[in-house]
Design an enzyme around this catalytic site. Structure first.
Site, PDB file in Angstrom:
ATOM      1  CG  HIS A 126      -5.684  -1.986  -1.243  1.00 13.40           C
ATOM      2  ND1 HIS A 126      -4.293  -2.959  -0.446  1.00 13.40           N
ATOM      3  CD2 HIS A 126      -5.877  -1.247  -1.233  1.00 13.40           C
ATOM      4  CE1 HIS A 126      -3.684  -1.831   0.408  1.00 13.40           C
ATOM      5  NE2 HIS A 126      -4.205  -0.848  -0.467  1.00 13.40           N
ATOM      6  CD  GLU A 127      -6.720   1.609  -4.003  1.00 22.07           C
ATOM      7  OE1 GLU A 127      -6.961   2.330  -2.787  1.00 22.07           O
ATOM      8  OE2 GLU A 127      -6.061   0.708  -3.774  1.00 22.07           O
ATOM      9  CB  CYS A 180      -0.656   0.402   0.797  1.00 22.35           C
ATOM     10  SG  CYS A 180      -2.231   1.267   1.809  1.00 22.35           S
ATOM     11  CG  HIS A 203      -7.351   3.039   0.990  1.00 18.80           C
ATOM     12  ND1 HIS A 203      -6.656   3.303   2.713  1.00 18.80           N
ATOM     13  CD2 HIS A 203      -6.933   1.879   0.408  1.00 18.80           C
ATOM     14  CE1 HIS A 203      -5.091   2.388   2.264  1.00 18.80           C
ATOM     15  NE2 HIS A 203      -5.311   2.279   1.393  1.00 18.80           N
TER      16      HIS A 203
HETATM   17 ZN    ZN Z   1      -3.203   0.477  -0.160  1.00 17.66          ZN
END
Ligand code: ZN
Length: 164
Positions: free
Chosen positions: A137-138, A95, A141
């Site tokens: 993954h995004e 990341c 966030h």
């Molecule tokens: Zn990330």
């Protein structure tokens, strides 16, 4: 725009939904797209540049015979994930906000996402494999979750000394 690093509380906040796509917001998203298209990036979420809004861009490269043949950015605003596959896959992730750390994360192989695009049009799609992993993954966030929260217990222990 600078990348916010692990330890900054913005990365742990649940991002606010976008109410209106203004010209200013569009300009911001275009900056995110440029960052996602960088060869070292595969995606970026707004909180990673300090903007706590439910926006991310993914740009996973498409490989053929070890060469990148395509890298296109796609914008997701107010994303909602559904239908995770029962089948999972474990792959190494990193990341931009947690530099120097890579570890194994298990995620569903495929996922469906509903979102709106930069023009305000809703769309839905199902992604499989690497693009699905980048998207999840995004999306994490947006929810204040980092990949290091999802590490296997072994990797978590192994990497703890490297996490400030
Ligand atoms: Zn990330």
């Amino acid at each position: 725009m600078d990348i916010i690093r692990y330890g900054n509380p913005i990365l742990r906040k649940k991002a606010e939904p976008v109410e209106e796509i203004t010209d200013e917001l569009r300009a911001f998203i275009h900056e995110l797209i440029q960052m996602a298209l960088h060869p070292n990036a595969v995606g970026i979420a707004a909180p990673q540049v300090g903007v706590s809004k439910a926006i991310f861009v993914i740009a996973p490269p498409l490989f053929e015979k070890g060469q990148i043949i395509k890298k296109e950015a796609k914008v997701y605003i107010n994303p909602k994930l559904s239908n995770p596959s029962k089948e999972t896959q474990t792959e190494e992730e990193g990341c931009l906000s947690v530099p120097g750390v890579r570890g194994n994360v298990t995620r569903p192989v495929s996922i469906t996402v509903s979102a709106i695009d930069i023009h305000g049009n809703p769309f839905q799609e199902t992604l499989t494999g690497y693009p699905a992993r980048v998207l999840m993954h995004e999306n994490d966030h947006i929810n204040g979750v980092l990949f290091i929260d999802r590490l296997s217990p072994f990797d978590r222990k192994r990497l703890t000394p490297y996490l400030p």
